[in-house]
Write an enzyme that holds these catalytic residues in place. Structure first.
Site: not given
Ligand code: 3H9
Length: 709
Positions: A71, A110, A113, A133
């Site tokens: 998400a 998400g 999902e 999450e």
């Molecule tokens: C969810 O899904 C809820 C659902 O179950 C239900 C909903 C109803 N959104 O980490 P990085 C940005 S909860 C927005 O440096 P990497 C991050 O801020 C979500 N932005 O890169 C950064 O921005 P900036 C569950 C996001 O390659 C840029 O992307 N998902 C999101 O080292 C690069 O990120 C998670 O918890 C996002 N979801 O790692 C996953 N994700 O460049 C959270 C990233 O401006 N994310 N950004 O600073 C991660 O674990 C890592 O970012 C990921 C990439 C592994 C994806």
């Protein structure tokens, strides 16, 4: 493969007909997060596919390096925008045509999902799967708590949801999260081939909601109960883990739609919790601190080898961090004996891993092959970066830097791991101050995530950029700090540590203070930490500062009385607490109580009682006030840098976001009022930070200062 008509659904989701297959591509950099436009686009694509007789199957892919990162975290806490993700997922699953997800990179939260709502999943070997999450104070809220256990059983589902870990494609296949792994690097090509194969075989629509993994309900319930007991024990104040367990129990007990409704209710509870706000703040703050103004234009210097001066606990820990990152390390010690000890300190870490089965003997040998040691500085002639980790004394440090200046090649980065000393003075003592920087690791350096990157006046921008690049390589969380006594962390620590000492002399026991702070969310209280780190370190610092201490300021001598007796904490069997026979958890010591009583009497203090709430209020007020000073003076770039420092280096509960985020949640006027109230007893210690006063006058909060400068 023949390409059909192109249609732009929404900017971030495109549709493209390939023969019988509708290719739906999500393109929302950087991680294809499921923002409102993506949700809308996905929904429209499925509606269109169902309505179009030319479409026999739908293929969902993510453009770029990832499938979907989850998400859009930026939307949490804002008014919801339709369509909601659970509705999108349900609509995908309800599609009358087979929907296939082809997954490369991450499918998280998400993102997974969405994949679980598809009817078939094919993965590239590099794909990663997770339901992280929980790290944001949430639970999978788009059917994940209901579909995952149905697909792979409660045990594996709970493991993914409670740890938030990423599973490899291989593991996902083994668990049953994906149907097949296909070699390749293009999810479109892989997905189209797989989809065509399914069509050719007449594969039916297959919905996870109907999966039968939960057939043995009694056994599944027992798994959930065991997880509940374990989670209650381990989750220490965290809100969402037990909600995850509740949701999975719902998956076992309830029909699918009722389970979804339960998940929704629990998800909203988590979404509305202050913990979610704290954890999301921490998520973005950690990413912001990785960028500093100096890294914007400067290119980092290449780092292919590292030198470390000093093989004590700190030097060895840094060596392990560098070796773990694949870098060759040259360690310098003053004589053969010290060098052998240094090597042993490094090996001890790997031996521990071998013993725990986390590394093989061969693995250890391979890592240690990158380690070399010498008693001659000349061995550092070719390294790209040197980190000095010797005794914390200016004269000693300068002598080391003189040697580094003599032997290191031009362009080598010369770093000091000092925790307090003036790095400008160290830099000015060599012929190349532009190459000198502070890299303040925290002990144990191979484990603690925080790395304060201390930026002295004359350092070149590309050296700062190199330090940030190194942090990334070492998987550290960097925070940029300016030069001052203690930088961000230890400077603020000195102040709230004092607040704890005052409360102890005024009537609270070390035990009560520690417990109040553990209940606040710290893994350990300050007196436990002191006993663990060794009381001799603080004692030496206090002696060093004695000459410059304000004679008017209150000074509590209890810690000195304890240290004078050689009671340095765990390593000597006693400190603030007793540690009989090497115990790791201390018990209160009547003799320490007697020392405290005597000191109260000497200082003319009549002890009073404290509530746990007051202890937390005073401790936090001291921390926040000095945190504000550190921002005000430009030592920290923003309040969020203070937050990341305390979460990653000092055990501040991450779910509260950090001290400055916590201050915002309490309200700055209240914090300032507390400080003014406390100042009535001790106006020297409790001086409101000018920044705090200014923000309160403006009606602003710390968050307003969190933009990048
Ligand atoms: C969810 O899904 C809820 C659902 O179950 C239900 C909903 C109803 N959104 O980490 P990085 C940005 S909860 C927005 O440096 P990497 C991050 O801020 C979500 N932005 O890169 C950064 O921005 P900036 C569950 C996001 O390659 C840029 O992307 N998902 C999101 O080292 C690069 O990120 C998670 O918890 C996002 N979801 O790692 C996953 N994700 O460049 C959270 C990233 O401006 N994310 N950004 O600073 C991660 O674990 C890592 O970012 C990921 C990439 C592994 C994806």
């Amino acid at each position: 493969m023949n390409s059909g008509a192109n249609a732009q659904v929404a900017a971030q989701v495109t549709r493209e007909q390939h023969g019988d297959i509708l290719l739906v591509s999500i393109d929302n950099p950087p991680v294809n997060a499921l923002g409102v436009d993506v949700r809308r686009g996905l929904l429209e694509a499925i509606e269109a596919a169902d309505a179009d007789p030319a479409v026999k199957a739908v293929l969902i892919v993510g453009a770029g390096r990832n499938f979907i990162g989850g998400a859009d975290i930026r939307e949490f806490g804002k008014p919801p925008m339709a369509p909601a993700l659970p509705d999108v997922c349900n609509r995908i699953e309800a599609s009358t045509k087979p929907v296939i997800a082809a997954i490369n990179g991450v499918a998280l939260g998400g993102g997974l999902e969405v994949a679980l709502s598809a009817h078939y999943r094919v993965a590239l070997p590099t794909a990663k799967f997770g339901l992280p999450e929980v790290a944001l104070g949430l639970l999978p809220g788009a059917g994940g708590t209901q579909r995952t256990p149905r697909l792979i059983g409660a045990q594996a589902a709970l493991d993914l949801m409670l740890t938030g870990r990423h599973a490899s494609a291989k593991e996902a296949e083994r668990l049953g999260l994906v149907d097949r792994i296909v070699e390749g690097d293009d999810p479109v090509a892989v997905g189209l081939t797989y989809a065509q194969e399914l069509l050719d075989a007449g594969a039916p629509v297959r919905r996870t909601r109907d999966a039968e993994a939960l057939a043995d309900r009694a056994a599944q319930s027992a798994v959930v109960e065991a997880a509940r007991t374990d989670t209650a024990k381990k989750s220490r104040g965290l809100f969402s883990p037990l909600k995850i367990v509740d949701a999975v129990q719902g998956a076992i007990d309830l029909p699918f739609d009722d389970g979804l409704a339960l998940e929704r209710k629990l998800f909203i509870e988590c979404l509305d919790s202050p913990q979610r706000a704290g954890l999301v703040h921490a998520f973005f703050a950690e990413r912001e601190t990785a960028k500093s103004p100096e890294t914007r234009d400067a290119k980092p210097r290449a780092i292919a080898s590292v030198g470390i001066v000093g093989g004590g606990t700190m030097g060895a820990g840094i060596a392990v961090a560098a070796l773990d990152a694949g870098l060759p390390v040259t360690m310098i010690e003053r004589d053969d004996e010290a060098l052998a000890r240094g090597r042993k300190n490094v090996e001890k870490v790997y031996d521990g891993m071998v013993k725990k089965g986390r590394m093989t003997e061969e693995g250890k040998t391979a890592v240690m092959a990158r380690w070399s040691g010498s008693t001659a500085y000349d061995a550092l002639a070719n390294v790209d970066l040197v980190i000095e980790a010797v005794f914390e004394e200016m004269g000693v440090k300068k002598a080391v830097f003189a040697e580094l200046d003599r032997v290191c090649k031009q362009g080598a980065v010369l770093a000091t791991n000092t925790s307090y000393l003036d790095i400008n003075e160290i830099a000015d003592s060599v012929s190349r101050p532009q190459d000198v920087i502070g890299l303040h690791f925290f002990s144990p350096a191979n484990i603690m995530k925080l790395l304060e990157i201390v930026v002295p006046a004359k350092v070149a921008n590309d050296v700062v950029a190199t330090a940030f690049e190194l942090a990334k390589k070492l998987k550290k969380t960097p925070v940029r700090a300016g030069v001052c006594d203690g930088f961000i962390g230890n400077r603020v620590l000195a102040v709230y540590g004092q607040a704890a000492q005052y409360m102890m002399e005024d009537g609270a026991s070390p035990w009560q203070i520690d417990k109040a702070l553990r209940d606040f969310g710290y893994p350990m209280g300050p007196f436990q930490v002191s006993d663990l780190a060794g009381g001799d370190i603080g004692w030496a610092t206090r002696k060093r500062r004695a000459a410059t201490r304000n004679p008017e300021a209150r000074y509590v001598q209890i810690a000195d009385r304890i240290a004078e007796r050689g009671w340095f904490g765990q390593k000597t069997g006693r400190g603030y607490y007793l540690y009989p026979e090497g115990a790791r958890i201390g018990t209160p010591d009547p003799e320490v109580d007697a020392i405290i009583d005597a000191e109260r009497e000497r200082a003319g203090v009549t002890p009073r009682s404290f509530t746990d709430e007051e202890i937390v209020r005073r401790y936090l007020a001291a921390m926040i006030n000095e945190g504000a000073n550190v921002v005000h003076q430009g030592i920290a770039l923003r309040p969020l840098d203070v937050d990341v420092t305390f979460v990653h280096g000092y055990g501040f509960p991450r779910y509260r976001g950090g001290p400055m985020k916590y201050a915002d949640s309490v309200g700055l006027p209240k914090i300032l009022a507390d400080i003014r109230e406390f100042a009535k007893e001790d106006p020297i210690f409790w001086q409101p930070s000018p920044l705090l006063v200014e923000l309160v006058e403006k009606g602003a909060d710390f968050a307003s200062l969190n933009q990048i400068k």
